[in-house]
Design a protein around this motif. Structure first.
Motif, PDB file in Angstrom:
ATOM      1  N   CYS A  13      65.079 119.079  97.935  1.00  0.00           N
ATOM      2  CA  CYS A  13      64.176 120.052  97.778  1.00  0.00           C
ATOM      3  C   CYS A  13      63.559 120.795  98.465  1.00  0.00           C
ATOM      4  O   CYS A  13      64.076 120.660  99.432  1.00  0.00           O
ATOM      5  CB  CYS A  13      62.715 118.834  97.163  1.00  0.00           C
ATOM      6  SG  CYS A  13      62.513 117.716  98.299  1.00  0.00           S
ATOM      7  N   ALA A  14      62.726 121.608  98.041  1.00  0.00           N
ATOM      8  CA  ALA A  14      62.090 122.580  99.007  1.00  0.00           C
ATOM      9  C   ALA A  14      60.921 121.886  99.826  1.00  0.00           C
ATOM     10  O   ALA A  14      60.747 122.427 101.123  1.00  0.00           O
ATOM     11  CB  ALA A  14      61.769 123.853  98.189  1.00  0.00           C
ATOM     12  N   GLU A  15      60.067 121.211  99.429  1.00  0.00           N
ATOM     13  CA  GLU A  15      58.883 120.555  99.847  1.00  0.00           C
ATOM     14  C   GLU A  15      58.798 119.141  99.953  1.00  0.00           C
ATOM     15  O   GLU A  15      58.290 118.668  98.792  1.00  0.00           O
ATOM     16  CB  GLU A  15      57.727 121.220  99.255  1.00  0.00           C
ATOM     17  CG  GLU A  15      57.657 122.672  99.244  1.00  0.00           C
ATOM     18  CD  GLU A  15      56.561 123.375  98.442  1.00  0.00           C
ATOM     19  OE1 GLU A  15      55.257 123.213  99.002  1.00  0.00           O
ATOM     20  OE2 GLU A  15      56.463 123.875  97.530  1.00  0.00           O
ATOM     21  N   PRO A  16      59.707 118.599 100.717  1.00  0.00           N
ATOM     22  CA  PRO A  16      59.601 117.151 100.544  1.00  0.00           C
ATOM     23  C   PRO A  16      58.543 116.406 100.349  1.00  0.00           C
ATOM     24  O   PRO A  16      58.085 115.387  99.635  1.00  0.00           O
ATOM     25  CB  PRO A  16      60.304 116.789 101.870  1.00  0.00           C
ATOM     26  CG  PRO A  16      61.277 117.876 102.316  1.00  0.00           C
ATOM     27  CD  PRO A  16      60.080 118.964 101.848  1.00  0.00           C
ATOM     28  N   GLU A  17      57.494 116.686 101.231  1.00  0.00           N
ATOM     29  CA  GLU A  17      56.051 115.829 101.062  1.00  0.00           C
ATOM     30  C   GLU A  17      55.378 116.017  99.696  1.00  0.00           C
ATOM     31  O   GLU A  17      54.967 115.091  99.155  1.00  0.00           O
ATOM     32  CB  GLU A  17      55.148 116.245 102.157  1.00  0.00           C
ATOM     33  CG  GLU A  17      53.953 115.354 102.224  1.00  0.00           C
ATOM     34  CD  GLU A  17      52.888 115.369 103.370  1.00  0.00           C
ATOM     35  OE1 GLU A  17      51.977 114.904 103.314  1.00  0.00           O
ATOM     36  OE2 GLU A  17      53.319 116.213 104.282  1.00  0.00           O
ATOM     37  N   PRO A  34      53.568 105.476 109.608  1.00  0.00           N
ATOM     38  CA  PRO A  34      54.418 106.349 110.268  1.00  0.00           C
ATOM     39  C   PRO A  34      55.301 105.513 111.464  1.00  0.00           C
ATOM     40  O   PRO A  34      54.775 104.084 111.462  1.00  0.00           O
ATOM     41  CB  PRO A  34      53.508 107.387 110.964  1.00  0.00           C
ATOM     42  CG  PRO A  34      52.250 106.409 111.017  1.00  0.00           C
ATOM     43  CD  PRO A  34      52.202 105.468 109.795  1.00  0.00           C
ATOM     44  N   PRO A  35      56.342 106.250 111.924  1.00  0.00           N
ATOM     45  CA  PRO A  35      57.143 105.424 113.064  1.00  0.00           C
ATOM     46  C   PRO A  35      56.315 104.655 114.202  1.00  0.00           C
ATOM     47  O   PRO A  35      55.066 105.157 114.449  1.00  0.00           O
ATOM     48  CB  PRO A  35      57.941 106.299 113.641  1.00  0.00           C
ATOM     49  CG  PRO A  35      58.065 107.455 112.503  1.00  0.00           C
ATOM     50  CD  PRO A  35      56.936 107.452 111.928  1.00  0.00           C
ATOM     51  N   TRP A  41      51.598 110.596 110.202  1.00  0.00           N
ATOM     52  CA  TRP A  41      53.048 111.327 109.699  1.00  0.00           C
ATOM     53  C   TRP A  41      52.773 112.713 110.545  1.00  0.00           C
ATOM     54  O   TRP A  41      53.643 113.339 110.969  1.00  0.00           O
ATOM     55  CB  TRP A  41      53.149 111.210 108.219  1.00  0.00           C
ATOM     56  CG  TRP A  41      53.776 110.038 108.018  1.00  0.00           C
ATOM     57  CD1 TRP A  41      53.264 108.943 107.399  1.00  0.00           C
ATOM     58  CD2 TRP A  41      55.188 109.671 108.349  1.00  0.00           C
ATOM     59  NE1 TRP A  41      54.280 108.163 107.120  1.00  0.00           N
ATOM     60  CE2 TRP A  41      55.371 108.378 107.612  1.00  0.00           C
ATOM     61  CE3 TRP A  41      56.376 110.254 109.014  1.00  0.00           C
ATOM     62  CZ2 TRP A  41      56.529 107.688 107.709  1.00  0.00           C
ATOM     63  CZ3 TRP A  41      57.398 109.608 108.756  1.00  0.00           C
ATOM     64  CH2 TRP A  41      57.482 108.279 108.292  1.00  0.00           C
ATOM     65  N   ASP A  42      51.456 113.463 110.545  1.00  0.00           N
ATOM     66  CA  ASP A  42      51.405 114.721 111.019  1.00  0.00           C
ATOM     67  C   ASP A  42      51.693 114.663 112.537  1.00  0.00           C
ATOM     68  O   ASP A  42      52.249 115.466 113.294  1.00  0.00           O
ATOM     69  CB  ASP A  42      49.843 115.138 110.698  1.00  0.00           C
ATOM     70  CG  ASP A  42      49.845 115.705 109.242  1.00  0.00           C
ATOM     71  OD1 ASP A  42      50.771 115.855 108.676  1.00  0.00           O
ATOM     72  OD2 ASP A  42      48.656 115.684 108.874  1.00  0.00           O
ATOM     73  N   GLU A  43      51.120 113.563 113.224  1.00  0.00           N
ATOM     74  CA  GLU A  43      51.379 113.351 114.755  1.00  0.00           C
ATOM     75  C   GLU A  43      52.752 113.398 114.967  1.00  0.00           C
ATOM     76  O   GLU A  43      53.455 113.967 115.751  1.00  0.00           O
ATOM     77  CB  GLU A  43      50.700 112.196 115.213  1.00  0.00           C
ATOM     78  CG  GLU A  43      50.832 111.813 116.565  1.00  0.00           C
ATOM     79  CD  GLU A  43      50.117 110.479 117.137  1.00  0.00           C
ATOM     80  OE1 GLU A  43      50.595 110.229 118.201  1.00  0.00           O
ATOM     81  OE2 GLU A  43      49.383 110.048 116.248  1.00  0.00           O
ATOM     82  N   TYR A  44      53.426 112.405 114.204  1.00  0.00           N
ATOM     83  CA  TYR A  44      55.118 112.272 114.332  1.00  0.00           C
ATOM     84  C   TYR A  44      55.727 113.859 114.300  1.00  0.00           C
ATOM     85  O   TYR A  44      56.546 114.233 114.783  1.00  0.00           O
ATOM     86  CB  TYR A  44      55.529 111.194 113.153  1.00  0.00           C
ATOM     87  CG  TYR A  44      56.988 111.150 113.070  1.00  0.00           C
ATOM     88  CD1 TYR A  44      57.783 110.607 114.279  1.00  0.00           C
ATOM     89  CD2 TYR A  44      57.715 111.903 111.965  1.00  0.00           C
ATOM     90  CE1 TYR A  44      58.927 110.487 114.114  1.00  0.00           C
ATOM     91  CE2 TYR A  44      59.153 111.491 111.841  1.00  0.00           C
ATOM     92  CZ  TYR A  44      60.066 111.231 113.037  1.00  0.00           C
ATOM     93  OH  TYR A  44      61.158 110.962 112.936  1.00  0.00           O
ATOM     94  N   GLU A  52      63.065 120.669 112.491  1.00  0.00           N
ATOM     95  CA  GLU A  52      62.788 119.425 111.917  1.00  0.00           C
ATOM     96  C   GLU A  52      61.537 119.010 111.378  1.00  0.00           C
ATOM     97  O   GLU A  52      61.539 117.912 110.735  1.00  0.00           O
ATOM     98  CB  GLU A  52      63.357 118.399 112.955  1.00  0.00           C
ATOM     99  CG  GLU A  52      64.783 118.488 113.384  1.00  0.00           C
ATOM    100  CD  GLU A  52      65.266 117.691 114.267  1.00  0.00           C
ATOM    101  OE1 GLU A  52      64.650 116.423 114.313  1.00  0.00           O
ATOM    102  OE2 GLU A  52      66.363 117.769 115.217  1.00  0.00           O
ATOM    103  N   GLN A  53      60.686 119.724 111.803  1.00  0.00           N
ATOM    104  CA  GLN A  53      59.273 119.378 111.292  1.00  0.00           C
ATOM    105  C   GLN A  53      59.326 119.752 109.635  1.00  0.00           C
ATOM    106  O   GLN A  53      59.778 120.667 109.156  1.00  0.00           O
ATOM    107  CB  GLN A  53      58.428 120.159 111.943  1.00  0.00           C
ATOM    108  CG  GLN A  53      58.139 119.636 113.340  1.00  0.00           C
ATOM    109  CD  GLN A  53      57.053 120.649 113.901  1.00  0.00           C
ATOM    110  OE1 GLN A  53      56.390 121.410 113.230  1.00  0.00           O
ATOM    111  NE2 GLN A  53      56.685 120.516 115.111  1.00  0.00           N
TER     112      GLN A  53
END
Length: 144
Positions: A13-17, A34-35, A41-44, A52-53
């Motif tokens: 896809c173009a916009e995963p989130e 998040p990990p 998730w934004d911090e990650y 990669e963001q």
């Protein structure tokens, strides 16, 4: 005797989130935590190199039964019909007008979320009704 293996379903896809959050609403899935070491998730995402963001996102069945859905950013847009699609089973066990009404109600809910109705296939002598739809990036799926 073969063992059953876990699997995930991956969407290009173009916009995963954005696409992942759509499917969370469709299926009742949730975004996993998040990990370790990150509170959001934004911090990650900010910890990753810029290229990669926002390149992927995932969602999971909160009961742990259904497969994980993984959404990965790809540069090209969707060009042809999916070779594999999801059947969202909202009419299981229903027949005739009751089934069609249930499918149409779910279709209206998903259209409000950004889905598109492609075709309503009415029951015939071999099959019950179903509705062919597309998600917010054009991936086909069926309400069944």
């Amino acid at each position: 005797m073969p063992t059953i293996k876990k699997f995930q379903v991956t969407f290009d896809c173009a916009e995963p989130e954005r696409v992942a959050r759509f499917w969370c609403e469709v299926l009742g899935y949730v975004v996993p935590p998040p990990p370790e070491g990150f509170t959001t998730w934004d911090e990650y995402a900010r910890s990753l190199p810029p290229e990669e963001q926002d390149s992927w996102f995932a969602c999971v069945d909160p009961s742990g039964v259904g497969p994980r859905l993984f959404f990965q950013r790809v540069p090209e847009g969707k060009a042809v019909k999916n070779r594999v699609h999801l059947d969202v089973r909202v009419g299981t066990g229903l027949v005739g007008e009751e089934r069609l009404a249930t499918l149409q109600a779910e279709c209206a809910r998903l259209v409000a979320l950004g889905a598109t109705t492609v075709q309503v296939l009415l029951a015939d002598e071999d099959n019950e009704s179903c509705i062919v739809m597309q998600d917010i990036e054009g991936n086909e799926f069926c309400l069944d």
